[in-house]
Scaffold this active site. Structure first.
Site, PDB file in Angstrom:
ATOM      1  N   SER A 138       0.850  -1.188   0.000  1.00 56.49           N
ATOM      2  CA  SER A 138       0.000   0.000   0.000  1.00 56.49           C
ATOM      3  C   SER A 138       0.885   1.238   0.000  1.00 56.49           C
ATOM      4  CB  SER A 138      -0.900   0.011   1.247  1.00 56.49           C
ATOM      5  OG  SER A 138      -1.532   1.264   1.416  1.00 56.49           O
ATOM      6  N   TYR A 151      -1.301  -1.165  10.586  1.00 58.46           N
ATOM      7  CA  TYR A 151      -1.480  -1.516   9.171  1.00 58.46           C
ATOM      8  C   TYR A 151      -0.263  -1.080   8.352  1.00 58.46           C
ATOM      9  CZ  TYR A 151      -3.567  -1.304   4.457  1.00 58.46           C
ATOM     10  OH  TYR A 151      -3.836  -1.449   3.113  1.00 58.46           O
ATOM     11  N   LYS A 155       2.518  -3.148   5.934  1.00 58.94           N
ATOM     12  CA  LYS A 155       2.704  -2.839   4.521  1.00 58.94           C
ATOM     13  C   LYS A 155       4.157  -2.453   4.228  1.00 58.94           C
ATOM     14  CE  LYS A 155      -1.423  -3.790   3.241  1.00 58.94           C
ATOM     15  NZ  LYS A 155      -1.686  -4.929   2.330  1.00 58.94           N
ATOM     16  N   ILE A 184      -8.249   3.051  -3.807  1.00 56.56           N
ATOM     17  CA  ILE A 184      -8.942   2.181  -4.750  1.00 56.56           C
ATOM     18  C   ILE A 184     -10.346   1.916  -4.207  1.00 56.56           C
ATOM     19  CG2 ILE A 184      -8.894   0.000  -6.021  1.00 56.56           C
ATOM     20  CD1 ILE A 184      -6.488   1.812  -6.598  1.00 56.56           C
TER      21      ILE A 184
END
Length: 254
Positions: A138, A151, A155, A184
């Site tokens: 990401s 998170y 990544k 996205i």
């Protein structure tokens, strides 16, 4: 049929979003696609719609389940030409509210599952002397927003893991790259209240009208699938160890 006729492509997190788009794209290019996800119902619907897609239910938080799933693919097809480690979870939580369970679950699915899946499939690719692995990371590996520290840590780890894996597997003809999507439109863009963050007034004002995203829109899952198809194809034969950022130009602004 495309570059992948009669090739075998394994996609994790394939029940929806980017993973589903990957499965559709590679099947459209002729691959035998193994779609893996914990959501067996959605997988079955996808497989019923697209002959040539095999549904394989697996909880990627369980290493033993990953090993069984990989063995099932190997027994059925005898080869894996493309492995796409797409599955991931995102739960917004400030570091002062994050507990061990949140940390462990996020790591288990976002990075541990990639390690265990690669460890299971890499020996087969070594014996084939060919293969392509694509890990989904990401842009939050590079730039972050509030409440995503855990998170983002996973990544960032994927970016480093991709480089190391590429070096380890290059002698066997296996290429390893990563894709870092920006905004996205997937289930991850749906907020707690059910609204799509890419349609929120704040997003539209800052990212679209003021062009914080120079292309002035969110991306579509199919656009990430197109990048994956390129990276897995012979057209990318001299590309390995790279992370390709696909964000509409977001990181180019400040």
């Amino acid at each position: 049929m495309g570059h992948f006729a009669d090739r075998v492509c394994l996609v994790t997190g394939a029940a929806k979003g980017i993973g589903e788009a990957m499965a559709r794209r590679f099947r459209g290019e002729g691959a035998h696609v193994v779609a893996l996800d914990v959501d067996g119902e959605r997988l079955s619907a996808l497989a019923a719609e697209l002959p040539g897609v095999s549904a394989l239910t697996c909880d990627l938080a369980e290493p033993s389940g990953i090993a069984r799933a990989a063995q099932a693919v190997i027994q059925k097809f005898g080869r894996v030409d493309v492995l796409i480690n797409n599955a991931g979870v995102l739960q917004y939580r400030h570091i002062l509210d994050a507990d061990e369970q949140h940390w462990r679950k996020t790591l288990a699915i976002n990075i541990d599952a990639q390690f265990f899946m690669c460890r299971a499939i890499a020996p087969l690719m070594k014996s084939q002397r060919s293969g392509a692995i694509i890990n989904i990371t990401s842009i939050q590996a590079y730039q972050v927003e509030p409440a995503v520290s855990v998170y983002s840590a996973t990544k960032g780890a994927i970016v480093a893991f991709t480089k190391g894996l590429a070096v380890d597997l290059a002698p066997f003809g296996v290429r390893v790259n990563a894709i870092a999507p920006g905004f996205i439109r997937t289930a991850m863009s749906i907020a707690v209240d059910g609204s799509d963050e890419t349609e929120a007034p704040e997003f539209q004002e800052w990212y679209v009208r003021r062009r914080k995203i120079p292309l002035a829109r969110a991306g579509q899952p199919s656009e990430i699938a197109s990048v994956a198809a390129f990276l897995a194809s012979p057209e990318a034969s001299y590309i390995t160890g790279q992370t390709l950022i696909v964000d509409g130009g977001l990181r180019a602004t400040f």
